[in-house]
Write an enzyme that holds these catalytic residues in place. Structure first.
Site, PDB file in Angstrom:
ATOM      1  N   HIS A 271       0.939  -1.048   0.066  1.00 18.96           N
ATOM      2  CA  HIS A 271      -0.080   0.139   0.035  1.00 18.96           C
ATOM      3  C   HIS A 271       0.829   1.261  -0.133  1.00 18.96           C
ATOM      4  O   HIS A 271       0.550   2.026  -0.501  1.00 18.96           O
ATOM      5  CB  HIS A 271      -0.767   0.043   1.093  1.00 18.96           C
TER       6      HIS A 271
ATOM      7  N   CYS B 280       3.289  -5.592 -17.135  1.00 22.68           N
ATOM      8  CA  CYS B 280       2.517  -4.669 -16.889  1.00 22.68           C
ATOM      9  C   CYS B 280       2.438  -4.446 -14.969  1.00 22.68           C
ATOM     10  O   CYS B 280       1.787  -3.777 -14.638  1.00 22.68           O
ATOM     11  CB  CYS B 280       0.933  -4.547 -17.276  1.00 22.68           C
TER      12      CYS B 280
HETATM   13  C1  PEP Z   1       0.679  -8.025 -11.276  1.00 25.74           C
HETATM   14  O1  PEP Z   1       0.364  -8.677 -10.659  1.00 25.74           O
HETATM   15  O2  PEP Z   1       1.749  -7.639 -11.650  1.00 25.74           O
HETATM   16  C2  PEP Z   1      -0.486  -7.035 -12.086  1.00 25.74           C
HETATM   17  C3  PEP Z   1      -0.252  -5.977 -12.762  1.00 25.74           C
HETATM   18  O3  PEP Z   1      -1.791  -7.126 -11.674  1.00 25.74           O
HETATM   19  P1  PEP Z   1      -2.001  -7.003 -10.083  1.00 25.74           P
HETATM   20  O4  PEP Z   1      -1.207  -5.864  -9.564  1.00 25.74           O
HETATM   21  O5  PEP Z   1      -3.575  -6.038 -10.439  1.00 25.74           O
HETATM   22  O6  PEP Z   1      -2.468  -8.089  -9.470  1.00 25.74           O
END
Ligand code: PEP
Ligand code: MG
Length: 569
Positions: free
Chosen positions: A198, A494
């Site tokens: 967080h 991502c």
């Molecule tokens: C990840 O797990 O890297 C991702 C982009 O998805 P989230 O952070 O939404 O779980």
């Protein structure tokens, strides 16, 4: 006099930079939490009970005045409202009069009387239920502030100071992190917390340079010393020289912009995309010239819902977002529900280990109609915005069968660019088969790291494991890219790893063709990529893969990239 190397090293703490930016300022720590005063604390027979009771009123008045002043100073709307609400509650005489009675009738010392009175008020609030029951944490807050005032201590939580400062803490509770005032907090440094905690997410949202997992930070960065924080490299210098500060801040003053075309120095194209979860972040992404959206977290649109959204509602939400990216790519992810993002209408709430439970794409087995409705809504929104290039992907895919089934479902709705997220080690290792049917893959390094390292991404004490520089994670990314190459399918990243300029260079060297990140990180990552030749990306990727641990990988790569230091990154 020149600073000796050992001396300089002793004044440096290194962690994981999670929000780029450079800042220097005086260090303040979170103040110590208040512990329960002993029940045995009673006034002696000759004590002045009236005077002791009056102390409570004076302390309460001071707390209220401090809260009102803090609310007036606060610039963030949310922080202002929270402080105003707490100030209003602290003006309620119920707590003070109950505590005063306990002093005069039961002869408790003021601190103990306030503690017991707060317990009693909380019980009454809980019995009233609803709005009142939710206010019990405010009562704790006021109780702790009054007790701190009575015992001449600083109010617990964030320091109440007027000058901008560097906040150093073991970790930050979400409630504290959410109230950080970006005009006062120059930078955040924590011993714990991970890159996906967080603290990291809120620092990013507020644009506060931050370094997490900086072991020894609270020990070495004592209150009052000056700290120079680099939220990109993760290096924090205690008591820096004036020259060090001046040279670092010179870089910080450079306002970078992105021209909308990501590339390496020698022109190798790397699309720089944005991660978004709502229309506000989509607007920010468009303003940052993102080349499109690499991750649209659709579950963020429905986190507060107890019932599933209708197809029409979804068409509206997705359409609003697509409209902001005409002629650009938008990768929309189907609902990623479970663990840290529970959706009451989709996830079980009785799982013992929800991160390993029915989450992500697995919920489609439990509620196939919801996936169908979502794909229908995406298809409708996409056909209403034909200039947007809509790609669809499923989260948390772990088998080849799941990938094939998802692609098949998408094609039933006319969605032909269907791909998967690679967030589970099995998917990375099976990518050559998965990408035979999936048209693309996007690597979610936040989850891939937690599953590769078996370390809960939300747990501060596990931050050292939850580091995407872990060579095991890099090897999984390498495997995923090889699967993409074999099938001639694009592979992107991502997860938060893509937002780190040095790591973004490594990812490109591993074979990633797009990087997607929070919009604020885009200009720095674009500048870092534009400063190095593609050959260098390949070289540092090899270096990182051969490292024995995350620390070694990070150090070796940074040492090989003097271009980043020259950019102040
Ligand atoms: C990840 O797990 O890297 C991702 C982009 O998805 P989230 O952070 O939404 O779980
Ligand atoms: Mg994920």
């Amino acid at each position: 006099m020149p600073v000796l190397a050992d001396e300089a090293a002793a004044r440096t703490v290194t962690g994981i930079g999670v929000c780029a930016g450079i800042a220097a300022g005086r260090v303040f720590h979170l103040t110590e939490p208040i512990t329960e005063p002993s029940p045995g604390l009673r006034l002696g027979p000759r004590a002045d009970h009236r005077a002791e009771a009056d102390r409570i009123e004076t302390a309460s008045d001071r707390v209220q005045a401090a809260l009102v002043a803090a609310a007036e100073r606060a610039t963030g709307q949310h922080t202002k409202e929270m402080l105003e609400a707490t100030a209003a509650m602290s003006a309620d005489p119920m707590l003070v009069s109950d505590a005063q009675r306990r002093v005069t009738e039961e002869h408790l010392v003021a601190e103990r009387a306030v503690w017991e009175a707060a317990e009693s008020v909380k019980k009454q609030f809980q019995q009233l239920g609803g709005y009142f029951a939710e206010r019990t944490s405010d009562i704790n807050d006021i109780r702790d502030r009054v007790i701190a005032e009575l015992s001449g201590r600083l109010a617990p939580g964030l320091p109440m100071v007027d000058e901008p400062y560097v906040l150093v803490a073991p970790d930050l509770a979400p409630s504290i992190a959410a109230t950080l005032d970006e005009n006062l907090v120059l930078a955040i440094v924590t011993d714990g917390a991970g890159p996906t905690s967080h603290t990291a997410i809120i620092a990013n949202a507020k644009g506060i340079p931050a370094v997490v997992a900086a072991l020894g930070a609270t020990e070495q960065l004592r209150p009052g010393v000056t700290a120079l924080v680099n939220g990109s490299s993760g290096v924090v210098v205690a008591s820096p020289s004036d020259e060090q500060v001046a040279s670092a801040l010179k870089h910080a003053q450079v306002v970078r912009t992105f021209d909308g075309h990501g590339h390496t120095k020698d022109g190798h194209a790397i699309a720089i995309l944005a991660n978004v979860g709502d229309t506000a972040s989509a607007r920010e992404a468009a303003a940052a010239n993102a080349e499109g959206v690499g991750l649209f977290r659709t579950e963020f649109c429905f986190l507060d819902r107890t019932e599933s959204p209708t197809v029409n509602e979804q068409v509206e939400q997705y359409g609003e977002l697509f409209a902001q990216f005409p002629d650009k790519k938008v990768v929309i992810r189907t609902l990623d529900s479970g663990a840290d993002k529970p959706l009451p209408f989709l996830t079980f709430d009785n799982e013992e280990n929800p991160a390993l439970g029915v989450r992500g794409y697995r919920t489609a087995g439990r509620a196939p109609e919801l996936l169908d409705e979502q794909l229908e809504a995406i298809a409708q929104a996409a056909s209403a915005h034909p200039s947007t290039d809509v790609w669809v992907m499923a989260p948390m895919v772990s088998t080849v069968d799941e990938a094939e089934a998802f692609v098949e479902s998408c094609s039933r709705h006319g969605l032909n660019t269907a791909g998967v997220m690679i967030e589970v080690p099995s998917a990375a290792l099976l990518s050559s088969h998965i990408l035979a049917s999936a048209r693309f893959a996007s690597i979610g390094t936040n989850d891939l790291t937690q599953y590769a390292m078996a370390a809960d991404r939300l747990m501060g004490p596990l931050a050292q494991y939850n580091d995407p520089w872990q060579p095991a994670v890099l090897q999984l990314i390498d495997a995923a890219c090889k699967g993409g190459k074999l099938n001639d399918r694009p592979v992107g990243v991502c997860g938060e790893a893509a937002a780190n300029p040095a790591l973004a260079i490594v990812l490109v060297g591993l074979g990633v063709s797009t990087v997607s990140m929070s919009p604020r990180a885009i200009p720095d990552v674009a500048a870092a990529l534009a400063a190095v030749e593609y050959k260098k990306c390949l070289e540092v990727a090899r270096t990182a893969l051969q490292a024995r641990n995350a620390r070694e990988a990070r150090r070796a790569v940074r040492a090989a990239l003097p271009e980043l230091a020259a950019l102040g990154l």
